[in-house]
Write a protein that holds these residues in place. Structure first.
Motif, PDB file in Angstrom:
ATOM      1  N   PHE A 162      44.817  44.459  34.337  1.00 36.61           N
ATOM      2  CA  PHE A 162      44.221  43.511  35.284  1.00 36.61           C
ATOM      3  C   PHE A 162      43.449  44.215  36.403  1.00 36.61           C
ATOM      4  O   PHE A 162      42.616  43.595  37.061  1.00 36.61           O
ATOM      5  CB  PHE A 162      45.302  42.617  35.906  1.00 36.61           C
ATOM      6  N   VAL A 163      43.723  45.490  36.636  1.00 37.09           N
ATOM      7  CA  VAL A 163      43.081  46.180  37.762  1.00 37.09           C
ATOM      8  C   VAL A 163      41.564  46.243  37.596  1.00 37.09           C
ATOM      9  O   VAL A 163      40.821  45.943  38.547  1.00 37.09           O
ATOM     10  CB  VAL A 163      43.693  47.578  37.953  1.00 37.09           C
ATOM     11  N   PRO A 164      41.015  46.583  36.413  1.00 37.41           N
ATOM     12  CA  PRO A 164      39.557  46.541  36.269  1.00 37.41           C
ATOM     13  C   PRO A 164      38.975  45.140  36.466  1.00 37.41           C
ATOM     14  O   PRO A 164      37.869  44.993  37.003  1.00 37.41           O
ATOM     15  CB  PRO A 164      39.325  47.049  34.837  1.00 37.41           C
ATOM     16  N   TRP A 165      39.700  44.138  36.049  1.00 39.96           N
ATOM     17  CA  TRP A 165      39.222  42.768  36.277  1.00 39.96           C
ATOM     18  C   TRP A 165      39.187  42.451  37.762  1.00 39.96           C
ATOM     19  O   TRP A 165      38.272  41.775  38.244  1.00 39.96           O
ATOM     20  CB  TRP A 165      40.108  41.772  35.539  1.00 39.96           C
ATOM     21  N   ALA A 166      40.190  42.928  38.492  1.00 45.39           N
ATOM     22  CA  ALA A 166      40.200  42.719  39.946  1.00 45.39           C
ATOM     23  C   ALA A 166      38.979  43.356  40.587  1.00 45.39           C
ATOM     24  O   ALA A 166      38.321  42.754  41.461  1.00 45.39           O
ATOM     25  CB  ALA A 166      41.488  43.295  40.546  1.00 45.39           C
ATOM     26  N   GLU A 167      38.647  44.569  40.178  1.00 49.03           N
ATOM     27  CA  GLU A 167      37.480  45.247  40.736  1.00 49.03           C
ATOM     28  C   GLU A 167      36.192  44.523  40.351  1.00 49.03           C
ATOM     29  O   GLU A 167      35.263  44.393  41.167  1.00 49.03           O
ATOM     30  CB  GLU A 167      37.437  46.694  40.240  1.00 49.03           C
ATOM     31  N   HIS A 168      36.124  44.048  39.131  1.00 47.08           N
ATOM     32  CA  HIS A 168      34.961  43.283  38.668  1.00 47.08           C
ATOM     33  C   HIS A 168      34.750  42.045  39.537  1.00 47.08           C
ATOM     34  O   HIS A 168      33.615  41.735  39.951  1.00 47.08           O
ATOM     35  CB  HIS A 168      35.169  42.895  37.205  1.00 47.08           C
ATOM     36  N   CYS A 169      35.846  41.326  39.824  1.00 48.50           N
ATOM     37  CA  CYS A 169      35.755  40.128  40.671  1.00 48.50           C
ATOM     38  C   CYS A 169      35.316  40.495  42.086  1.00 48.50           C
ATOM     39  O   CYS A 169      34.471  39.807  42.687  1.00 48.50           O
ATOM     40  CB  CYS A 169      37.101  39.413  40.711  1.00 48.50           C
ATOM     41  N   LEU A 170      35.881  41.556  42.632  1.00 52.74           N
ATOM     42  CA  LEU A 170      35.545  41.970  43.992  1.00 52.74           C
ATOM     43  C   LEU A 170      34.051  42.262  44.111  1.00 52.74           C
ATOM     44  O   LEU A 170      33.404  41.834  45.079  1.00 52.74           O
ATOM     45  CB  LEU A 170      36.367  43.199  44.383  1.00 52.74           C
ATOM     46  N   ALA A 189      31.940  34.565  38.463  1.00 53.83           N
ATOM     47  CA  ALA A 189      30.763  34.589  37.588  1.00 53.83           C
ATOM     48  C   ALA A 189      29.574  33.865  38.188  1.00 53.83           C
ATOM     49  O   ALA A 189      28.442  34.041  37.719  1.00 53.83           O
ATOM     50  CB  ALA A 189      31.104  33.982  36.228  1.00 53.83           C
ATOM     51  N   ALA A 190      29.778  33.079  39.239  1.00 56.17           N
ATOM     52  CA  ALA A 190      28.651  32.434  39.916  1.00 56.17           C
ATOM     53  C   ALA A 190      27.676  33.457  40.471  1.00 56.17           C
ATOM     54  O   ALA A 190      26.494  33.148  40.693  1.00 56.17           O
ATOM     55  CB  ALA A 190      29.157  31.531  41.039  1.00 56.17           C
ATOM     56  N   ALA A 191      28.137  34.684  40.672  1.00 53.55           N
ATOM     57  CA  ALA A 191      27.230  35.732  41.140  1.00 53.55           C
ATOM     58  C   ALA A 191      26.099  35.970  40.151  1.00 53.55           C
ATOM     59  O   ALA A 191      24.990  36.368  40.544  1.00 53.55           O
ATOM     60  CB  ALA A 191      28.003  37.029  41.382  1.00 53.55           C
ATOM     61  N   GLY A 192      26.353  35.720  38.871  1.00 53.88           N
ATOM     62  CA  GLY A 192      25.296  35.854  37.875  1.00 53.88           C
ATOM     63  C   GLY A 192      24.173  34.858  38.093  1.00 53.88           C
ATOM     64  O   GLY A 192      22.992  35.176  37.871  1.00 53.88           O
ATOM     65  N   LEU A 193      24.506  33.660  38.538  1.00 55.83           N
ATOM     66  CA  LEU A 193      23.478  32.667  38.855  1.00 55.83           C
ATOM     67  C   LEU A 193      22.658  33.108  40.056  1.00 55.83           C
ATOM     68  O   LEU A 193      21.434  32.941  40.084  1.00 55.83           O
ATOM     69  CB  LEU A 193      24.122  31.306  39.123  1.00 55.83           C
TER      70      LEU A 193
END
Length: 360
Positions: A147-155, A116-120
């Motif tokens: 969990f797979v969509p969350w993994a893609e979101h993080c990537l 989420a630091a990417a938002g900053l």
């Protein structure tokens, strides 16, 4: 210069790693402000940072994996926590962007390793340095299903960073960023072995002194198990680990495990990055208890076998008292890791901070 750190609350290992690096950075740039944005407690951070001044912003930037206990995961609780955090992040981002802008200083963002630091970075346009030995993308993907969509979101978030400080014992971090590999990011002890033995009232040999610990959640073991090893002295940070046994000593709360490692020969523990770094830097053998449900665990287990003296235990062996302390440590199959990772990471952050300051 403001160093704003989005620090994972998943476990104390992230905090210990960041503290070791920021301590080195403070030695290089003592006037820079160090801000830790994290749910980790003031008490823990003060112990980890020692005499290094820091400011605390009580924010949660990631979930990690919710643990059922020290050796197991809770996937359902993890999904619930991810969804709850996602609802809270927009307001938190607004608040933290406003606060950072009000400081009217050049800022460098560091994240270990909260996506989420990417938002900053998006809102502030400031450089964002990731630091870690894995990202949540490679933890969530093997958990499958929701969990797979969350993994893609993080990537996708990780790919928005400026650079990566790649810690050792690492998993794949395919984020397409400039990467700076570093050595072991262990801190430095703050007292001598003689001071430790005097305070604890211990005089036994190092080879018969064993550290045991399983992270912030702790783990309870039966009193009788320690009685199977009467010639060994055990040091524990968690009073739940049969502290009433005659050969168990509780480490004082104002000491890190790193302090007492100086008088120990081995540590019994779960897979944990910072514990491994500290143990290897202090020359300890690691008796590793197998952990299920967390993708980093087998990677750390394999890395330990490459780089450190070790023995491997199952959870059943741990709970039966079959700790193999009478067995020789197995030699690593590869070379030891260098022990100057905290200094290397700090030097990189210094260069990035000076560049950000110059660009303002």
């Amino acid at each position: 210069m403001l160093i704003y750190v989005c620090l994972s609350g998943h476990g104390y290992g992230h905090g210990s790693r960041v503290a070791s690096v920021l301590s080195c950075l403070h030695a290089l740039e003592p006037t820079w402000r160090l801000v830790l944005s994290t749910p980790l407690s003031q008490d823990f951070l003060s112990l980890a940072m020692g005499q290094v001044p820091f400011e605390l912003r009580s924010c949660r930037w990631d979930v990690g994996v919710i643990q059922a206990d020290a050796l197991g995961a809770d996937p359902e609780a993890t999904l619930e926590a991810l969804e709850q955090l996602e609802r809270q992040l927009p307001a938190q981002l607004d608040d933290e962007v406003d606060w950072i802008c009000a400081q009217a200083e050049p800022v460098l963002l560091l994240s270990d390793v909260a996506p989420a630091a990417a938002g900053l970075r998006q809102r502030l346009g400031a450089p964002l340095i990731w630091m870690g030995n894995f990202g949540w993308d490679v933890i969530y993907r093997p958990m499958g299903g929701a969990f797979v969509p969350w993994a893609e979101h993080c990537l996708q978030a990780y790919r928005q960073g400026t650079a990566l400080i790649a810690c050792p014992l690492n998993m794949e971090m395919p984020w397409g960023l400039p990467s700076v590999p570093v050595g072991l990011t262990a801190g430095r002890p703050r007292c001598t072995p003689e001071q430790i033995r005097q305070r604890l009232g211990l005089s036994g040999p190092r080879e018969r002194t064993i550290l045991m610990g399983f992270g912030g959640m702790g783990l309870s073991l039966a009193h009788a198990l320690f009685g199977r090893w009467p010639s060994f002295q055990f040091l524990v940070s968690d009073p739940g680990l049969a502290a009433s046994a005659p050969n168990v000593t509780v480490v004082p709360s104002d000491w890190r495990p790193l302090e007492v490692m100086q008088i120990c020969s081995r540590v019994i523990t779960k897979p944990g990055y910072s514990t491994f770094c500290e143990a290897l830097s202090q020359g300890l053998g690691v008796h590793l208890v197998h952990r299920e449900g967390f993708a980093e665990a087998p990677v750390l287990e394999a890395a330990l076998q490459r780089h450190g003296r070790h023995r491997l235990l199952s959870r059943a062996q741990l709970e039966a008292g079959d700790w193999q302390l009478d067995q020789p440590l197995l030699a690593p199959t590869g070379q030891p890791l260098t022990a100057h990772g905290a200094e290397e990471a700090a030097a990189f952050l210094q260069a990035q901070g000076l560049r950000a300051n110059f660009d303002v």
